[in-house]
Design a protein around this motif. Structure first.
Motif, PDB file in Angstrom:
ATOM      1  N   HIS A   1       0.833  -1.209   0.000  1.00 60.80           N
ATOM      2  CA  HIS A   1       0.000   0.000   0.000  1.00 60.80           C
ATOM      3  C   HIS A   1       0.867   1.258   0.000  1.00 60.80           C
ATOM      4  O   HIS A   1       0.559   2.245  -0.678  1.00 60.80           O
ATOM      5  N   VAL A   2       1.954   1.228   0.773  1.00 61.14           N
ATOM      6  CA  VAL A   2       2.848   2.387   0.823  1.00 61.14           C
ATOM      7  C   VAL A   2       3.475   2.627  -0.544  1.00 61.14           C
ATOM      8  O   VAL A   2       3.601   3.768  -1.003  1.00 61.14           O
ATOM      9  N   GLU A   3       3.856   1.550  -1.220  1.00 63.75           N
ATOM     10  CA  GLU A   3       4.459   1.707  -2.550  1.00 63.75           C
ATOM     11  C   GLU A   3       3.460   2.309  -3.539  1.00 63.75           C
ATOM     12  O   GLU A   3       3.799   3.212  -4.322  1.00 63.75           O
ATOM     13  N   LYS A   4       2.212   1.833  -3.517  1.00 67.39           N
ATOM     14  CA  LYS A   4       1.196   2.399  -4.408  1.00 67.39           C
ATOM     15  C   LYS A   4       0.971   3.881  -4.104  1.00 67.39           C
ATOM     16  O   LYS A   4       0.793   4.698  -5.025  1.00 67.39           O
ATOM     17  N   PHE A   5       0.987   4.233  -2.832  1.00 65.47           N
ATOM     18  CA  PHE A   5       0.839   5.627  -2.441  1.00 65.47           C
ATOM     19  C   PHE A   5       1.969   6.475  -3.027  1.00 65.47           C
ATOM     20  O   PHE A   5       1.741   7.563  -3.577  1.00 65.47           O
ATOM     21  N   LEU A   6       3.205   5.977  -2.938  1.00 62.69           N
ATOM     22  CA  LEU A   6       4.351   6.709  -3.476  1.00 62.69           C
ATOM     23  C   LEU A   6       4.261   6.852  -4.988  1.00 62.69           C
ATOM     24  O   LEU A   6       4.576   7.908  -5.546  1.00 62.69           O
ATOM     25  N   ARG A   7       3.859   5.802  -5.655  1.00 63.10           N
ATOM     26  CA  ARG A   7       3.776   5.847  -7.123  1.00 63.10           C
ATOM     27  C   ARG A   7       2.759   6.885  -7.590  1.00 63.10           C
ATOM     28  O   ARG A   7       3.010   7.622  -8.548  1.00 63.10           O
TER      29      ARG A   7
END
Length: 292
Positions: free
Chosen positions: A232-238
């Motif tokens: 979820h954190v990675e999707k947020f960053l992207r």
């Protein structure tokens, strides 16, 4: 008379006076005066008819303009999910689209996006970003005849069939009068839901060549649920950084390279206090280009 009317009569008057002086025919002057009076009466009659002062046409036009067909307002008071009139109108605070409360809550069981514009309402808890719109619901009840009564009857029958107590409508409590200087009424204070129990600090540690143009996060502090994963954190960053799909995001906590399936609560428990700074779970992220 109006200036335009008096101006239009000045030319015949001068012409008649000149003709009487040259010919001395007073009968012609009398006939011209009678024709002038008839023209004035016709002009006044036309003016009254034009502005509706005699037969009340102006008032009837106003009445027609105040009449609004319900069909013209229907697109603004229909839920796009159930295609019915709003019941407990509920608005998404991120995009201001409105739906029935039961419809949007049911939709968020399997999606975190707005059904109308597809915007991400919240990464993990979209129900936190919806609010009841009581003013709009009052408008719907006033526009649609008997809608409120039918809805109350259906709710009453629903609870009675199941042997449940019918909930009573909330009645506002009277505010006791205060003595002395009146106090300023403060609005509701925002409280962070208890489910959002993890505060994280996202620190950028760099990127290698070929990752393209991007800007690191301006707002580094995020509060999320402990059940949120590294994925979820990675999707947020992207989304925030508008990263290319070929760009790989590595997320590190301390000396540990994190996996997508790990939850933030598990990471905090396993790594311990070394991963926490001033109550914040510190995560570092870096960008690399994925090999082809």
């Amino acid at each position: 008379g109006a200036p335009s009317c008096s101006g239009s009569r000045s030319l015949p008057f001068e012409f008649e006076r000149g003709r009487s002086e040259s010919s001395g025919d007073e009968d012609d002057d009398d006939e011209d005066d009678e024709e002038e009076e008839m023209e004035e009466e016709e002009l006044e009659g036309d003016t009254g008819a034009r502005f509706g002062t005699d037969d009340g046409e102006l008032d009837s036009d106003d009445d027609r303009e105040r009449m609004i067909n319900l069909a013209e307002l229907t697109p603004y008071i229909l839920c796009s999910i159930c295609k019915g009139y709003f019941i407990d109108a509920t608005t998404i605070t991120e995009c201001l689209h409105t739906f029935c409360k039961s419809c949007i809550v049911r939709h968020f069981y399997y999606s975190n996006r707005c059904p109308k514009c597809n915007i991400v309402v919240h990464q993990t808890q979209p129900l936190y970003n919806i609010r009841l719109d009581r003013q709009l619901q009052d408008i719907v009840y006033k526009l649609v005849v008997n809608l409120e009564e039918r809805e109350k009857k259906q709710m009453h029958d629903f609870y009675k069939e199941r042997g449940l107590e019918v909930p009573k409508p909330a009645v506002p409590q009277p505010v006791p009068p205060s003595r002395g200087r009146p106090r300023k009424v403060m609005g509701s204070v925002f409280r962070i839901p208890p489910e959002l129990d993890i505060s994280i600090l996202l620190e950028f540690i760099g990127a290698n060549e070929g990752t393209g143009n991007f800007k690191p996060l301006e707002k580094k502090f995020v509060r999320v649920s402990g059940e949120a994963t590294v994925g979820h954190v990675e999707k947020f960053l992207r989304r925030k950084m508008d990263l290319d799909p070929a760009c790989q995001v590595d997320i590190i906590c301390g000396d540990h390279l994190l996996e997508h399936y790990q939850t933030l609560r598990e990471i905090r428990q396993v790594i311990g206090e070394s991963a926490v700074q001033d109550g914040l779970l510190v995560l570092h992220y870096g960008l690399v280009v994925s090999p082809l």
